[in-house]
Write a protein that holds these residues in place. Structure first.
Motif, PDB file in Angstrom:
ATOM      1  N   PRO A  77       0.821  -1.209   0.000  1.00 56.94           N
ATOM      2  CA  PRO A  77       0.000   0.000   0.000  1.00 56.94           C
ATOM      3  C   PRO A  77       0.854   1.258   0.000  1.00 56.94           C
ATOM      4  O   PRO A  77       1.824   1.368   0.754  1.00 56.94           O
ATOM      5  CB  PRO A  77      -0.797  -0.123   1.311  1.00 56.94           C
ATOM      6  N   ASP A  78       0.504   2.186  -0.862  1.00 57.40           N
ATOM      7  CA  ASP A  78       1.267   3.432  -1.009  1.00 57.40           C
ATOM      8  C   ASP A  78       0.654   4.507  -0.123  1.00 57.40           C
ATOM      9  O   ASP A  78      -0.036   5.409  -0.587  1.00 57.40           O
ATOM     10  CB  ASP A  78       1.277   3.860  -2.475  1.00 57.40           C
ATOM     11  N   HIS A  79       0.886   4.358   1.174  1.00 54.17           N
ATOM     12  CA  HIS A  79       0.462   5.352   2.155  1.00 54.17           C
ATOM     13  C   HIS A  79       1.366   5.215   3.371  1.00 54.17           C
ATOM     14  O   HIS A  79       2.065   4.198   3.504  1.00 54.17           O
ATOM     15  CB  HIS A  79      -1.014   5.178   2.536  1.00 54.17           C
ATOM     16  N   PRO A  80       1.389   6.201   4.250  1.00 56.15           N
ATOM     17  CA  PRO A  80       2.241   6.090   5.424  1.00 56.15           C
ATOM     18  C   PRO A  80       1.939   4.804   6.203  1.00 56.15           C
ATOM     19  O   PRO A  80       0.781   4.522   6.529  1.00 56.15           O
ATOM     20  CB  PRO A  80       1.884   7.338   6.252  1.00 56.15           C
ATOM     21  N   GLY A  81       2.970   4.013   6.440  1.00 55.22           N
ATOM     22  CA  GLY A  81       2.806   2.760   7.170  1.00 55.22           C
ATOM     23  C   GLY A  81       2.572   1.547   6.295  1.00 55.22           C
ATOM     24  O   GLY A  81       2.550   0.426   6.798  1.00 55.22           O
ATOM     25  N   GLY A  82       2.416   1.736   4.997  1.00 54.72           N
ATOM     26  CA  GLY A  82       2.156   0.606   4.100  1.00 54.72           C
ATOM     27  C   GLY A  82       3.287  -0.411   4.120  1.00 54.72           C
ATOM     28  O   GLY A  82       3.047  -1.620   4.228  1.00 54.72           O
ATOM     29  N   LEU A  83       4.514   0.052   4.035  1.00 53.64           N
ATOM     30  CA  LEU A  83       5.655  -0.856   4.080  1.00 53.64           C
ATOM     31  C   LEU A  83       5.794  -1.479   5.468  1.00 53.64           C
ATOM     32  O   LEU A  83       6.054  -2.676   5.597  1.00 53.64           O
ATOM     33  CB  LEU A  83       6.945  -0.139   3.686  1.00 53.64           C
ATOM     34  N   ALA A  84       5.585  -0.685   6.512  1.00 55.64           N
ATOM     35  CA  ALA A  84       5.676  -1.218   7.887  1.00 55.64           C
ATOM     36  C   ALA A  84       4.671  -2.351   8.085  1.00 55.64           C
ATOM     37  O   ALA A  84       5.003  -3.382   8.688  1.00 55.64           O
ATOM     38  CB  ALA A  84       5.443  -0.102   8.897  1.00 55.64           C
ATOM     39  N   TYR A 105       4.921   1.412 -11.076  1.00 57.25           N
ATOM     40  CA  TYR A 105       4.394   0.571 -12.147  1.00 57.25           C
ATOM     41  C   TYR A 105       3.006   0.999 -12.587  1.00 57.25           C
ATOM     42  O   TYR A 105       2.426   0.396 -13.460  1.00 57.25           O
ATOM     43  CB  TYR A 105       4.388  -0.891 -11.676  1.00 57.25           C
ATOM     44  N   GLY A 106       2.433   1.988 -11.959  1.00 58.63           N
ATOM     45  CA  GLY A 106       1.131   2.455 -12.376  1.00 58.63           C
ATOM     46  C   GLY A 106      -0.040   1.738 -11.737  1.00 58.63           C
ATOM     47  O   GLY A 106      -1.124   1.704 -12.283  1.00 58.63           O
ATOM     48  N   ARG A 107       0.165   1.129 -10.594  1.00 55.90           N
ATOM     49  CA  ARG A 107      -0.944   0.521  -9.863  1.00 55.90           C
ATOM     50  C   ARG A 107      -1.461   1.572  -8.894  1.00 55.90           C
ATOM     51  O   ARG A 107      -0.703   2.085  -8.089  1.00 55.90           O
ATOM     52  CB  ARG A 107      -0.493  -0.722  -9.107  1.00 55.90           C
ATOM     53  N   SER A 108      -2.743   1.857  -8.962  1.00 54.63           N
ATOM     54  CA  SER A 108      -3.271   2.928  -8.126  1.00 54.63           C
ATOM     55  C   SER A 108      -3.133   2.603  -6.642  1.00 54.63           C
ATOM     56  O   SER A 108      -3.486   1.522  -6.188  1.00 54.63           O
ATOM     57  CB  SER A 108      -4.737   3.188  -8.476  1.00 54.63           C
ATOM     58  N   ASN A 109      -2.579   3.555  -5.922  1.00 55.54           N
ATOM     59  CA  ASN A 109      -2.414   3.485  -4.463  1.00 55.54           C
ATOM     60  C   ASN A 109      -1.560   2.318  -3.987  1.00 55.54           C
ATOM     61  O   ASN A 109      -1.664   1.926  -2.833  1.00 55.54           O
ATOM     62  CB  ASN A 109      -3.781   3.456  -3.766  1.00 55.54           C
ATOM     63  N   LYS A 110      -0.754   1.752  -4.869  1.00 48.43           N
ATOM     64  CA  LYS A 110       0.123   0.656  -4.472  1.00 48.43           C
ATOM     65  C   LYS A 110       1.490   0.838  -5.124  1.00 48.43           C
ATOM     66  O   LYS A 110       1.596   1.297  -6.248  1.00 48.43           O
ATOM     67  CB  LYS A 110      -0.458  -0.698  -4.885  1.00 48.43           C
ATOM     68  N   ALA A 111       2.494   0.440  -4.383  1.00 47.97           N
ATOM     69  CA  ALA A 111       3.851   0.398  -4.920  1.00 47.97           C
ATOM     70  C   ALA A 111       4.194  -1.070  -5.143  1.00 47.97           C
ATOM     71  O   ALA A 111       3.532  -1.960  -4.608  1.00 47.97           O
ATOM     72  CB  ALA A 111       4.822   1.015  -3.924  1.00 47.97           C
ATOM     73  N   ILE A 112       5.210  -1.321  -5.921  1.00 47.53           N
ATOM     74  CA  ILE A 112       5.706  -2.684  -6.090  1.00 47.53           C
ATOM     75  C   ILE A 112       7.115  -2.719  -5.531  1.00 47.53           C
ATOM     76  O   ILE A 112       7.952  -1.882  -5.870  1.00 47.53           O
ATOM     77  CB  ILE A 112       5.697  -3.117  -7.561  1.00 47.53           C
ATOM     78  N   ILE A 113       7.332  -3.680  -4.655  1.00 46.24           N
ATOM     79  CA  ILE A 113       8.651  -3.851  -4.066  1.00 46.24           C
ATOM     80  C   ILE A 113       9.131  -5.258  -4.381  1.00 46.24           C
ATOM     81  O   ILE A 113       8.387  -6.230  -4.227  1.00 46.24           O
ATOM     82  CB  ILE A 113       8.641  -3.604  -2.546  1.00 46.24           C
ATOM     83  N   VAL A 114      10.357  -5.345  -4.853  1.00 53.65           N
ATOM     84  CA  VAL A 114      10.987  -6.626  -5.162  1.00 53.65           C
ATOM     85  C   VAL A 114      11.725  -7.079  -3.911  1.00 53.65           C
ATOM     86  O   VAL A 114      12.530  -6.331  -3.358  1.00 53.65           O
ATOM     87  CB  VAL A 114      11.960  -6.483  -6.352  1.00 53.65           C
ATOM     88  N   PHE A 115      11.416  -8.293  -3.478  1.00 52.58           N
ATOM     89  CA  PHE A 115      12.023  -8.858  -2.279  1.00 52.58           C
ATOM     90  C   PHE A 115      12.840 -10.091  -2.641  1.00 52.58           C
ATOM     91  O   PHE A 115      12.395 -10.919  -3.427  1.00 52.58           O
ATOM     92  CB  PHE A 115      10.953  -9.315  -1.268  1.00 52.58           C
ATOM     93  N   ARG A 116      13.984 -10.212  -2.020  1.00 57.46           N
ATOM     94  CA  ARG A 116      14.784 -11.434  -2.121  1.00 57.46           C
ATOM     95  C   ARG A 116      14.707 -12.132  -0.764  1.00 57.46           C
ATOM     96  O   ARG A 116      15.084 -11.568   0.260  1.00 57.46           O
ATOM     97  CB  ARG A 116      16.236 -11.114  -2.470  1.00 57.46           C
ATOM     98  N   PHE A 117      14.136 -13.345  -0.800  1.00 54.77           N
ATOM     99  CA  PHE A 117      14.060 -14.206   0.374  1.00 54.77           C
ATOM    100  C   PHE A 117      14.966 -15.413   0.133  1.00 54.77           C
ATOM    101  O   PHE A 117      15.204 -15.799  -1.013  1.00 54.77           O
ATOM    102  CB  PHE A 117      12.628 -14.718   0.586  1.00 54.77           C
ATOM    103  N   GLU A 118      15.425 -16.030   1.204  1.00 56.63           N
ATOM    104  CA  GLU A 118      16.275 -17.210   1.072  1.00 56.63           C
ATOM    105  C   GLU A 118      15.558 -18.306   0.291  1.00 56.63           C
ATOM    106  O   GLU A 118      16.143 -18.962  -0.563  1.00 56.63           O
ATOM    107  CB  GLU A 118      16.677 -17.742   2.449  1.00 56.63           C
TER     108      GLU A 118
END
Length: 141
Positions: A77-84, A105-118
């Protein structure tokens, strides 16, 4: 549903990044997003490219050592606390983030984050019932 990411070392000197991009340009390969982390002597360039196999081949032919890694793209979510809030869900499942980077990427009210997990497959299984949307490669490219 993991996305293939290319990683390669580039020397930390003027023109090194340009040379990588020139190789891709000459082969008409588009970069969807990238991340560059540096140290004093070299940088690690991480690329998301639709034609990742062909990109790997042309980069290796140009003399680069290329590693293919599975990553996950999640909407946040692209708002304060979304990443938290997203990280709290990952913490609940004891999923350790090795690294991450974001892009638009043009998704309304959302960011895209690429994550690397084990273990990306384990992460997918753990997150299936959570309010986190995994983005498929087909959606990015």
């Amino acid at each position: 549903m993991p996305i293939k990411q290319l990683s390669l070392f580039v020397e930390n000197q003027p023109g090194s990044l340009s040379k990588v991009c020139q190789v891709l340009k000459e082969n008409r390969i588009n970069i969807s997003t990238l991340s560059l982390a540096d140290t004093r002597e070299y940088g690690i360039l991480r690329l998301l490219i639709q034609e990742h196999e062909r990109a790997r081949d042309v980069l290796e032919k140009a003399g680069y050592v290329v590693k293919v890694t599975d990553v996950l793209a999640l909407t946040v979510p692209d708002h304060p606390g979304g990443l938290a809030d997203t990280l709290a869900i990952l913490d609940k499942h004891a999923l350790s983030v090795e690294y991450m980077y974001a892009f638009t990427y043009g998704r309304s009210n959302k960011a895209i984050i690429v994550f690397r997990f084990e273990n990306p497959e384990k992460a997918i299984a753990m997150l299936k019932d959570e309010p986190i949307e995994l983005v498929r490669a087909e959606e990015l490219f």
